[in-house]
Write a protein that holds these residues in place. Structure first.
Motif, PDB file in Angstrom:
ATOM      1  N   ARG A 240       0.834  -1.086  -0.014  1.00 14.24           N
ATOM      2  CA  ARG A 240       0.016   0.036  -0.095  1.00 14.24           C
ATOM      3  C   ARG A 240       0.870   1.225  -0.101  1.00 14.24           C
ATOM      4  N   ASN A 241       1.877   1.140   0.785  1.00 13.09           N
ATOM      5  CA  ASN A 241       2.517   2.711   1.096  1.00 13.09           C
ATOM      6  C   ASN A 241       3.355   2.710  -0.078  1.00 13.09           C
ATOM      7  N   ALA A 242       4.044   1.836  -0.516  1.00  7.07           N
ATOM      8  CA  ALA A 242       5.178   1.720  -1.541  1.00  7.07           C
ATOM      9  C   ALA A 242       4.214   2.219  -3.237  1.00  7.07           C
ATOM     10  N   VAL A 243       3.172   1.505  -3.273  1.00 10.02           N
ATOM     11  CA  VAL A 243       2.477   2.080  -4.437  1.00 10.02           C
ATOM     12  C   VAL A 243       1.808   3.688  -4.207  1.00 10.02           C
ATOM     13  N   THR A 244       1.366   3.758  -3.095  1.00  6.66           N
ATOM     14  CA  THR A 244       1.076   5.225  -2.952  1.00  6.66           C
ATOM     15  C   THR A 244       2.080   6.121  -3.022  1.00  6.66           C
ATOM     16  N   ARG A 245       3.350   5.856  -2.658  1.00  2.00           N
ATOM     17  CA  ARG A 245       4.422   6.819  -3.035  1.00  2.00           C
ATOM     18  C   ARG A 245       4.803   7.023  -4.309  1.00  2.00           C
ATOM     19  N   PHE A 246       4.664   5.979  -5.068  1.00  2.60           N
ATOM     20  CA  PHE A 246       5.148   5.970  -6.412  1.00  2.60           C
ATOM     21  C   PHE A 246       4.177   6.744  -7.090  1.00  2.60           C
ATOM     22  N   LEU A 247       2.931   6.558  -7.066  1.00  2.00           N
ATOM     23  CA  LEU A 247       1.788   7.228  -7.710  1.00  2.00           C
ATOM     24  C   LEU A 247       1.699   8.718  -7.265  1.00  2.00           C
ATOM     25  N   GLU A 248       1.854   9.190  -6.176  1.00  7.16           N
ATOM     26  CA  GLU A 248       2.039  10.363  -5.717  1.00  7.16           C
ATOM     27  C   GLU A 248       3.122  11.325  -6.287  1.00  7.16           C
ATOM     28  N   LYS A 249       4.299  10.485  -6.363  1.00 11.62           N
ATOM     29  CA  LYS A 249       5.546  10.939  -7.136  1.00 11.62           C
ATOM     30  C   LYS A 249       5.161  11.230  -8.340  1.00 11.62           C
ATOM     31  N   ASN A 250       4.383  10.511  -9.235  1.00  7.84           N
ATOM     32  CA  ASN A 250       4.033  10.644 -10.694  1.00  7.84           C
ATOM     33  C   ASN A 250       2.517  11.354 -10.790  1.00  7.84           C
ATOM     34  N   GLY A 251       2.555  12.256  -9.618  1.00 10.51           N
ATOM     35  CA  GLY A 251       1.243  13.503  -9.894  1.00 10.51           C
ATOM     36  C   GLY A 251      -0.174  13.151  -9.774  1.00 10.51           C
ATOM     37  N   LEU A 252      -0.046  11.775  -9.128  1.00 13.98           N
ATOM     38  CA  LEU A 252      -1.733  11.498  -8.763  1.00 13.98           C
ATOM     39  C   LEU A 252      -1.979  11.753  -7.436  1.00 13.98           C
ATOM     40  N   ARG A 253      -3.287  11.978  -6.931  1.00 12.35           N
ATOM     41  CA  ARG A 253      -3.648  11.908  -5.338  1.00 12.35           C
ATOM     42  C   ARG A 253      -4.127  10.389  -5.105  1.00 12.35           C
ATOM     43  N   THR A 254      -3.858  10.051  -4.001  1.00 10.98           N
ATOM     44  CA  THR A 254      -4.184   8.616  -3.452  1.00 10.98           C
ATOM     45  C   THR A 254      -4.598   8.568  -2.005  1.00 10.98           C
ATOM     46  N   SER A 255      -5.568   7.670  -1.905  1.00 10.42           N
ATOM     47  CA  SER A 255      -5.758   7.269  -0.515  1.00 10.42           C
ATOM     48  C   SER A 255      -5.498   5.965  -0.385  1.00 10.42           C
ATOM     49  N   MET A 256      -5.718   5.356   0.786  1.00  3.69           N
ATOM     50  CA  MET A 256      -5.304   4.098   1.252  1.00  3.69           C
ATOM     51  C   MET A 256      -6.533   3.119   2.035  1.00  3.69           C
ATOM     52  N   ALA A 257      -6.613   1.955   1.832  1.00  5.78           N
ATOM     53  CA  ALA A 257      -7.567   1.264   2.505  1.00  5.78           C
ATOM     54  C   ALA A 257      -7.006  -0.383   2.685  1.00  5.78           C
ATOM     55  N   LYS A 258      -7.207  -0.855   3.770  1.00  3.22           N
ATOM     56  CA  LYS A 258      -6.584  -2.167   4.048  1.00  3.22           C
ATOM     57  C   LYS A 258      -7.560  -3.253   3.594  1.00  3.22           C
ATOM     58  N   ASP A 259      -8.747  -3.057   3.314  1.00  4.70           N
ATOM     59  CA  ASP A 259      -9.570  -4.213   3.185  1.00  4.70           C
ATOM     60  C   ASP A 259     -10.866  -3.669   2.540  1.00  4.70           C
ATOM     61  N   ALA A 260     -11.752  -4.529   2.284  1.00  5.17           N
ATOM     62  CA  ALA A 260     -12.908  -3.822   1.464  1.00  5.17           C
ATOM     63  C   ALA A 260     -13.977  -3.167   2.415  1.00  5.17           C
TER      64      ALA A 260
END
Length: 242
Positions: free
Chosen positions: A18-38
């Motif tokens: 979650r954290n790695a994907v979020t950091r990468f997407l934000e670094k590439n100009g996207l806003r992100t939020s996270m959730a650990k389950d459905a």
């Protein structure tokens, strides 16, 4: 001022991913939020305007396939599935539940970004997979497609529900009736991506749609196959009043 930067929701039970994907997407100009389950995903979707969900398949509680199917039935938020499953059938099941694309773990973050951008380009400004046929009833051969309800009705009034994958594929073929479409074209038009050389996704989706609309599966007349060409919806269409 409204923020027009695409907002991506990353749903994965592994915090490192979650954290790695979020950091990468934000670094590439996207806003992100996270959730650990459905469950957390549902909460985030209610309280935020999410443009795309990156959804892990293998999660405790409600798994990604079930969550994806549920999302496809209640809204139009695009879903990209992350799966550790390598078999084609597992990926096809994911698309059948309504996913817009899938990516097998482990994956290259740049490929994930490219897939996300492809989905966003395809869905930007689009309110329905029905495209120009939204809100219409379409007659083809002995069938009528109700694009609002995503069902086909035969001449005796019997209804057959369509999965999201069925619906997208049928819409693409109805909009291009009597045109031969290659597997590559169908992949691009239905999922916004280019298939691998041995990718059988389109062939399997065609087979599933044929089971619903053909009278004789051994001699299909509506969706015909062209050797070294692709597939064609061999029927005239008529747009009916609602």
């Amino acid at each position: 001022m409204q923020n027009t930067t695409p907002h991506i929701l990353v749903v994965d039970d592994h915090s490192e991913i979650r954290n790695a994907v979020t950091r990468f997407l934000e670094k590439n100009g996207l806003r992100t939020s996270m959730a650990k389950d459905a469950r957390e995903m549902d909460t985030m979707l209610v309280s935020n305007n999410i443009d795309l969900v990156v959804l892990d398949v293998m999660m405790p509680g409600e798994d990604g396939l079930s969550a994806c199917k549920r999302l496809s039935q209640v809204g139009d938020v695009p879903v990209l599935l992350l799966t550790a499953l390598g078999e084609d059938i597992d990926r096809i099941v994911g698309l059948e539940t309504g996913a817009d694309d899938y990516l097998a773990k482990p994956f290259n973050p740049r490929e994930l970004l490219a897939r996300i951008r492809a989905i966003l380009r395809r869905t930007s400004g689009t309110t329905s997979p029905a495209g120009k046929l939204v809100g219409k009833r379409i007659r083809f051969a002995q069938w009528i497609l109700d694009t609002d309800r995503r069902v086909i009705v035969d001449s005796d009034g019997r209804e057959t529900s369509l999965t999201s994958a069925d619906f997208k594929l049928l819409i693409v073929m109805l909009e291009r009736a009597r045109m031969v479409l290659s597997r590559e074209q169908l992949m691009e038009l239905t999922s916004g991506r280019v298939g691998a050389p041995l990718d059988r996704t389109i062939d399997n989706q065609i087979s599933r749609l044929r089971r619903k609309i053909e009278q004789d599966l051994l001699r299909p007349r509506l969706i015909t196959t062209f050797r070294n060409g692709g597939y064609c919806l061999s029927a005239d269409i008529e747009v009916l009043d609602k």
